[in-house]
Scaffold this motif. Structure first.
Motif, PDB file in Angstrom:
ATOM      1  N   PRO A   1      13.689  90.319 -71.535  1.00 61.57           N
ATOM      2  CA  PRO A   1      12.913  91.103 -70.568  1.00 61.57           C
ATOM      3  C   PRO A   1      13.758  91.516 -69.371  1.00 61.57           C
ATOM      4  N   MET A   2      13.651  92.782 -69.010  1.00 64.81           N
ATOM      5  CA  MET A   2      14.425  93.302 -67.891  1.00 64.81           C
ATOM      6  C   MET A   2      13.566  93.362 -66.622  1.00 64.81           C
ATOM      7  N   PRO A   3      14.032  92.784 -65.527  1.00 63.28           N
ATOM      8  CA  PRO A   3      13.330  92.999 -64.266  1.00 63.28           C
ATOM      9  C   PRO A   3      13.435  94.469 -63.867  1.00 63.28           C
TER      10      PRO A   3
ATOM     11  N   TYR B   1       0.022 108.778 -46.634  1.00 67.19           N
ATOM     12  CA  TYR B   1       0.666 108.651 -47.944  1.00 67.19           C
ATOM     13  C   TYR B   1       0.128 107.461 -48.725  1.00 67.19           C
ATOM     14  N   PHE B   2      -0.047 107.695 -50.028  1.00 68.82           N
ATOM     15  CA  PHE B   2      -0.531 106.681 -50.966  1.00 68.82           C
ATOM     16  C   PHE B   2       0.641 106.285 -51.860  1.00 68.82           C
ATOM     17  N   PHE B   3       1.107 105.043 -51.709  1.00 66.44           N
ATOM     18  CA  PHE B   3       2.307 104.592 -52.414  1.00 66.44           C
ATOM     19  C   PHE B   3       1.964 103.437 -53.347  1.00 66.44           C
ATOM     20  N   TYR B   4       1.983 103.729 -54.648  1.00 66.62           N
ATOM     21  CA  TYR B   4       1.716 102.740 -55.686  1.00 66.62           C
ATOM     22  C   TYR B   4       3.049 102.297 -56.283  1.00 66.62           C
ATOM     23  N   PHE B   5       3.217 100.973 -56.456  1.00 67.03           N
ATOM     24  CA  PHE B   5       4.471 100.493 -57.010  1.00 67.03           C
ATOM     25  C   PHE B   5       4.261  99.161 -57.728  1.00 67.03           C
ATOM     26  N   ARG B   6       5.252  98.832 -58.564  1.00 64.73           N
ATOM     27  CA  ARG B   6       5.189  97.600 -59.343  1.00 64.73           C
ATOM     28  C   ARG B   6       6.568  96.948 -59.374  1.00 64.73           C
ATOM     29  N   ASN B   7       6.638  95.680 -58.972  1.00 64.90           N
ATOM     30  CA  ASN B   7       7.865  94.893 -59.074  1.00 64.90           C
ATOM     31  C   ASN B   7       7.687  93.881 -60.197  1.00 64.90           C
ATOM     32  N   LYS B   8       8.685  93.748 -61.062  1.00 66.43           N
ATOM     33  CA  LYS B   8       8.571  92.834 -62.179  1.00 66.43           C
ATOM     34  C   LYS B   8       9.826  91.978 -62.305  1.00 66.43           C
ATOM     35  N   GLY B   9       9.639  90.655 -62.331  1.00 65.71           N
ATOM     36  CA  GLY B   9      10.757  89.757 -62.593  1.00 65.71           C
ATOM     37  C   GLY B   9      11.078  88.813 -61.453  1.00 65.71           C
ATOM     38  N   ARG B  10      11.177  87.546 -61.768  1.00 64.97           N
ATOM     39  CA  ARG B  10      11.583  86.542 -60.779  1.00 64.97           C
ATOM     40  C   ARG B  10      12.959  86.845 -60.215  1.00 64.97           C
ATOM     41  N   GLU B  11      13.808  87.471 -61.048  1.00 63.23           N
ATOM     42  CA  GLU B  11      15.185  87.726 -60.634  1.00 63.23           C
ATOM     43  C   GLU B  11      15.274  88.615 -59.400  1.00 63.23           C
ATOM     44  N   ILE B  12      14.272  89.458 -59.184  1.00 61.33           N
ATOM     45  CA  ILE B  12      14.311  90.355 -58.018  1.00 61.33           C
ATOM     46  C   ILE B  12      13.349  89.899 -56.929  1.00 61.33           C
ATOM     47  N   GLY B  13      12.877  88.645 -57.036  1.00 64.23           N
ATOM     48  CA  GLY B  13      12.103  88.069 -55.943  1.00 64.23           C
ATOM     49  C   GLY B  13      10.617  88.304 -55.991  1.00 64.23           C
ATOM     50  N   VAL B  14      10.043  88.551 -57.166  1.00 64.09           N
ATOM     51  CA  VAL B  14       8.594  88.689 -57.269  1.00 64.09           C
ATOM     52  C   VAL B  14       7.948  87.360 -56.908  1.00 64.09           C
ATOM     53  N   SER B  15       7.019  87.378 -55.960  1.00 57.05           N
ATOM     54  CA  SER B  15       6.467  86.126 -55.437  1.00 57.05           C
ATOM     55  C   SER B  15       5.433  85.506 -56.363  1.00 57.05           C
ATOM     56  N   LEU B  16       4.701  86.322 -57.144  1.00 52.16           N
ATOM     57  CA  LEU B  16       3.693  85.835 -58.077  1.00 52.16           C
ATOM     58  C   LEU B  16       3.908  86.513 -59.422  1.00 52.16           C
ATOM     59  N   THR B  17       3.893  85.741 -60.506  1.00 49.82           N
ATOM     60  CA  THR B  17       4.239  86.290 -61.814  1.00 49.82           C
ATOM     61  C   THR B  17       3.035  86.817 -62.598  1.00 49.82           C
ATOM     62  N   HIS B  18       1.815  86.518 -62.169  1.00 53.21           N
ATOM     63  CA  HIS B  18       0.640  87.080 -62.842  1.00 53.21           C
ATOM     64  C   HIS B  18       0.753  88.607 -62.796  1.00 53.21           C
ATOM     65  N   PRO B  19       0.547  89.310 -63.923  1.00 52.08           N
ATOM     66  CA  PRO B  19       0.755  90.772 -63.940  1.00 52.08           C
ATOM     67  C   PRO B  19      -0.034  91.491 -62.841  1.00 52.08           C
ATOM     68  N   HIS B  20       0.702  92.164 -61.974  1.00 51.86           N
ATOM     69  CA  HIS B  20       0.046  92.878 -60.877  1.00 51.86           C
ATOM     70  C   HIS B  20       0.976  93.956 -60.338  1.00 51.86           C
ATOM     71  N   SER B  21       0.396  94.892 -59.647  1.00 54.45           N
ATOM     72  CA  SER B  21       1.140  95.918 -58.915  1.00 54.45           C
ATOM     73  C   SER B  21       0.537  96.010 -57.522  1.00 54.45           C
ATOM     74  N   GLN B  22       1.089  96.895 -56.695  1.00 58.14           N
ATOM     75  CA  GLN B  22       0.637  96.972 -55.302  1.00 58.14           C
ATOM     76  C   GLN B  22       0.449  98.418 -54.861  1.00 58.14           C
ATOM     77  N   ILE B  23      -0.316  98.572 -53.805  1.00 60.09           N
ATOM     78  CA  ILE B  23      -0.550  99.875 -53.190  1.00 60.09           C
ATOM     79  C   ILE B  23      -0.416  99.726 -51.681  1.00 60.09           C
ATOM     80  N   TYR B  24       0.410 100.561 -51.076  1.00 60.27           N
ATOM     81  CA  TYR B  24       0.466 100.696 -49.621  1.00 60.27           C
ATOM     82  C   TYR B  24      -0.073 102.087 -49.280  1.00 60.27           C
ATOM     83  N   VAL B  25      -1.083 102.148 -48.439  1.00 62.03           N
ATOM     84  CA  VAL B  25      -1.564 103.442 -47.946  1.00 62.03           C
ATOM     85  C   VAL B  25      -1.118 103.531 -46.494  1.00 62.03           C
ATOM     86  N   LEU B  26      -0.221 104.466 -46.229  1.00 67.93           N
ATOM     87  CA  LEU B  26       0.578 104.459 -44.996  1.00 67.93           C
ATOM     88  C   LEU B  26       0.240 105.617 -44.061  1.00 67.93           C
TER      89      LEU B  26
END
Length: 313
Positions: free
Chosen positions: A244-246, A121-146
């Motif tokens: 801005p909404m997380p 499975y190819f899982f692409y996702f994006r977390n946005k906002g310090r309020e929900i624990g984003v570790s780095l604020t530079h615009p980025h998303s992530q991919i887990y290939v499971l």
């Protein structure tokens, strides 16, 4: 590092203790900015191996005990740095052309992942906002290939397949056609709406109007339309409460190498604020029982998002 399975529910836990050492909202230095050791210079969008992965091509052998089953955390983990500009607040602030460049890297990574038979499975996702624990604020998303299919996707697959066998049509296609009361934005190729069954106070699902089950099936024009739909929808999330909404954005698609007539590629966006602007927590009913509660209706939320999406971001 291993993947443990719950024998009662079939859910998975990605056990990755080393992730505790990853940078947490550092001040003064950003590992995703141009010139950092990982990034170098001369780029505007970048796909990097995650230095703190939950899965890896060389996982240790897991320990299994009776009905407690663990499997190798085999896979790939990437960070998609969507722009070289550190001070951009959100993906929605980028030009459509820049969003398309980022999406093309997602497509390339998905195609590459399909070549490995051990990956499921190819899982692409994006977390946005310090309020929900984003570790780095530079615009980025992530991919887990499971090596496993995420349980929520597996549940969607099972229900969609059952519907297809009974009715001979894609349930997702039927939902896209039916969702006219809660539309947020649509263009020639995509429709964004708050679903009838929304779980979060502000939630949007973004679907292609054409039936495709994997992102690798999308053509150039469809990627441009997707970038437009994501930009407009995320603009609405950013401005609907005038702050801005997380949020969490995920892509659901068919398992790797499968093209399914009963499952439909789509993106889901979960806004983390309640209508009064306070953070929505997944507490007892949600976390312990899977019973989400709403302080508004999906129809009201969709109308607010639609009105906001009509404005210029």
């Amino acid at each position: 590092m291993e993947i443990r399975k719950n024998p009662l529910t079939g859910e998975y836990t990605l056990v990755s203790p080393h992730r505790l050492s990853r940078p947490w909202q550092p001040e003064g230095f950003c590992p995703f900015c141009p010139g950092a050791p990982e990034t170098g210079h001369g780029w505007d969008v970048l796909l990097l191996p995650n230095r703190y992965p939950v899965v890896t091509p060389t996982p240790p052998k897991p320990y299994t005990e009776d009905f407690y089953v663990a499997q190798e955390a085999y896979g790939r983990a990437y960070v998609l740095v969507e722009t070289s500009q550190h001070d951009v607040d959100d993906l929605s602030d980028l030009p459509i052309g820049q969003i398309v460049k980022a999406l093309k890297l997602v497509v390339e990574a998905a195609r590459e992942s399909e070549r490995d038979e051990k990956l499921a499975y190819f899982f692409y996702f994006r977390n946005k906002g310090r309020e929900i624990g984003v570790s780095l604020t530079h615009p980025h998303s992530q991919i887990y290939v499971l090596p496993v299919v995420p349980p929520r996707v597996a549940l969607e697959l099972a229900h969609s397949k059952r519907w297809y066998k009974r009715r001979g049509e894609c349930l997702h296609c039927a939902i896209v056609k039916r969702e006219d009361k809660r539309v947020i934005y649509e263009n020639r190729g995509w429709k964004s709406f708050t679903p009838y069954y929304a779980r979060w106070p502000f939630e949007a699902h973004v679907y292609p109007k054409r039936h495709v089950s994997s992102i690798v099936e999308l053509g150039e024009d469809e990627l441009v339309d997707l970038a437009d739909a994501l930009k407009k929808t995320l603009c609405a999330f950013k401005n609907v409460l005038e702050k801005p909404m997380p949020y969490i954005m995920v892509m659901h698609q068919a398992p790797l190498r499968l093209r399914l007539p009963y499952y439909h590629l789509h993106f889901e966006i979960y806004g983390m604020y309640r209508p009064d602007g306070r953070l929505k927590y997944a507490a007892g009913a949600e976390t312990g029982g899977g019973l989400f509660t709403l302080e508004t209706t999906p129809e009201e939320a969709a109308q607010k998002l639609k009105e906001t999406a009509a404005r210029r971001c």
